[in-house]
Design a protein around this motif. Structure first.
Motif, PDB file in Angstrom:
ATOM      1  N   ILE A  33      35.022  35.113  38.773  1.00  0.00           N
ATOM      2  CA  ILE A  33      34.726  36.081  39.830  1.00  0.00           C
ATOM      3  C   ILE A  33      35.618  35.831  41.045  1.00  0.00           C
ATOM      4  O   ILE A  33      36.172  36.774  41.637  1.00  0.00           O
ATOM      5  N   LEU A  34      35.798  34.551  41.420  1.00  0.00           N
ATOM      6  CA  LEU A  34      36.629  34.218  42.578  1.00  0.00           C
ATOM      7  C   LEU A  34      38.079  34.648  42.377  1.00  0.00           C
ATOM      8  O   LEU A  34      38.794  34.890  43.349  1.00  0.00           O
ATOM      9  N   ARG A  35      38.492  34.751  41.125  1.00  0.00           N
ATOM     10  CA  ARG A  35      39.863  35.152  40.846  1.00  0.00           C
ATOM     11  C   ARG A  35      40.143  36.561  41.367  1.00  0.00           C
ATOM     12  O   ARG A  35      41.287  36.901  41.670  1.00  0.00           O
ATOM     13  N   TYR A  36      39.113  37.374  41.464  1.00  0.00           N
ATOM     14  CA  TYR A  36      39.274  38.751  41.938  1.00  0.00           C
ATOM     15  C   TYR A  36      38.993  38.882  43.437  1.00  0.00           C
ATOM     16  O   TYR A  36      38.850  39.981  43.949  1.00  0.00           O
ATOM     17  N   ALA A 156      42.734  46.325  35.567  1.00  0.00           N
ATOM     18  CA  ALA A 156      42.183  46.296  36.920  1.00  0.00           C
ATOM     19  C   ALA A 156      40.670  46.445  36.878  1.00  0.00           C
ATOM     20  O   ALA A 156      40.121  47.192  36.081  1.00  0.00           O
ATOM     21  N   ARG A 157      40.004  45.690  37.744  1.00  0.00           N
ATOM     22  CA  ARG A 157      38.546  45.724  37.803  1.00  0.00           C
ATOM     23  C   ARG A 157      38.113  46.516  39.029  1.00  0.00           C
ATOM     24  O   ARG A 157      38.653  46.315  40.126  1.00  0.00           O
ATOM     25  N   PHE A 161      30.250  44.945  40.150  1.00  0.00           N
ATOM     26  CA  PHE A 161      29.558  44.880  38.861  1.00  0.00           C
ATOM     27  C   PHE A 161      30.549  44.676  37.728  1.00  0.00           C
ATOM     28  O   PHE A 161      30.301  43.888  36.805  1.00  0.00           O
ATOM     29  N   ASP A 162      31.679  45.385  37.793  1.00  0.00           N
ATOM     30  CA  ASP A 162      32.705  45.254  36.767  1.00  0.00           C
ATOM     31  C   ASP A 162      33.288  43.840  36.771  1.00  0.00           C
ATOM     32  O   ASP A 162      33.553  43.255  35.711  1.00  0.00           O
ATOM     33  N   PHE A 168      30.946  37.313  33.303  1.00  0.00           N
ATOM     34  CA  PHE A 168      29.895  37.006  32.332  1.00  0.00           C
ATOM     35  C   PHE A 168      30.461  36.976  30.914  1.00  0.00           C
ATOM     36  O   PHE A 168      30.116  36.088  30.114  1.00  0.00           O
ATOM     37  N   GLN A 169      31.328  37.928  30.601  1.00  0.00           N
ATOM     38  CA  GLN A 169      31.937  37.966  29.274  1.00  0.00           C
ATOM     39  C   GLN A 169      32.826  36.758  29.037  1.00  0.00           C
ATOM     40  O   GLN A 169      32.796  36.157  27.949  1.00  0.00           O
TER      41      GLN A 169
END
Length: 320
Positions: A33-36, A156-157, A161-162, A168-169
């Motif tokens: 998550i932090l990567r984004y 791209a996210r 939520f995405d 999570f995946q």
């Protein structure tokens, strides 16, 4: 007999998957998550001025931070986003070989009883030190690296939520991969133990473990880390501490060796597509691991012998 061994191996594998999964899943989720977010880029920008001391441009901070936060594959993916010379890619490769996936592998180390700061300190020191020395010694490699057929394409996210779903995946796949490796491995190791093969391998590797200053019962810990890495090999290491009577000193020495040189086949082969020489990469890691571990073991064992002599001397003096 065979059914019983399989059942015991499956049980051990499931328990170890659960133990390691409780560490790997949340950390992988968080870092993905932090990567984004701007966080990793902020760290990379902070480190950029220091890159010149080891012969790297400021952009090299990005794959180094990502590789240390996630894994080698993430670091390689970041390298592919930039144009680097062969020397620069090699420097990043040797650094990431010594120091990658720090969060997961360091926390996993604590489950074996090793202080996380020792794992992080040794790995980061080896990464920076090796890059500094190689940059001074190697004057070639100025041509741009050819990445072959590899290309980096990342979807791209959109929205948190995405991004969370992606994390999570990724974390879920990490646990599935963990189970796919650990459970069959523990079944095999159960056969290995109960059929007496463990003792034979310990005998075969005893000269090498003795060279490194460790008892022969540390051999399976070394085999696990060398072949499948720290994170996945931690299951066997935990088992070794419980069942093989591996001492705390030998476990520390084993981890010092393995933080320098683990998953040597996989971690070396993944750099081939980046167009750099990989044999020097392997030789540097193995040689560093042997010299570092043997040196620390020599000092450690000498101190133990000195303490024992002092205790005997004090006991003799008290008796008189």
């Amino acid at each position: 007999m065979v059914t019983g061994i399989i059942q015991r191996g499956l049980k051990q594998g499931a328990l170890l998957t659960w133990t390691l999964g409780k560490v790997i899943f949340p950390i992988t989720l968080l870092i993905t998550i932090l990567r984004y977010t701007p966080f990793l880029q902020w760290i990379a920008d902070l480190l950029a001025p220091m890159m010149k001391w080891i012969g790297l441009p400021g952009e090299a901070a990005v794959p180094l931070v990502i590789g240390n936060a996630l894994n080698l594959y993430a670091g390689i993916g970041a390298i592919l986003s930039f144009e680097f010379t062969v020397k620069e890619v090699f420097l990043m490769a040797i650094m990431l070989s010594f120091s990658h996936n720090l969060f997961v592998e360091s926390v996993v180390a604590t489950r074996v009883g090793i202080s996380w700061w020792i794992v992080v300190g040794v790995r980061v020191a080896l990464a920076i030190g090796s890059a500094f020395v190689i940059n001074l010694v190697w004057k070639g490699g100025s041509e741009f690296a050819q990445y072959g057929m590899i290309s980096k394409s990342e979807q791209a996210r959109e929205g948190w939520f995405d991004i969370f779903l992606q994390g999570f995946q990724t974390a879920s796949m990490a646990i599935i991969q963990l189970a796919a490796i650990v459970i069959p491995l523990m079944v095999f190791m159960q056969f290995f133990r109960e059929l007496g093969w463990m003792n034979k391998m310990s005998e075969w590797l005893s000269p090498f473990t003795k060279l490194l200053g460790m008892d022969k019962n540390t051999s399976m810990t070394l085999v696990a880390g060398l072949t499948i890495g720290l994170a996945y090999g931690a299951g066997l290491m935990i088992q070794a501490v419980k069942e093989d009577g591996v001492s705390k000193k030998d476990m520390y020495l084993a981890f010092i060796f393995l933080v320098s040189c683990h998953a040597v086949v996989e971690d070396t082969l993944v750099f081939i597509p980046l167009g750099i020489p990989v044999w020097p990469l392997l030789i540097i890691r193995v040689t560093t691991a042997i010299i570092l571990t043997a040196g620390i073991a020599f000092v450690w064992n000498r101190n133990i012998r000195r303490q024992r002599k002092e205790q005997l001397h004090d006991h003799s003096y008290d008796t008189i």
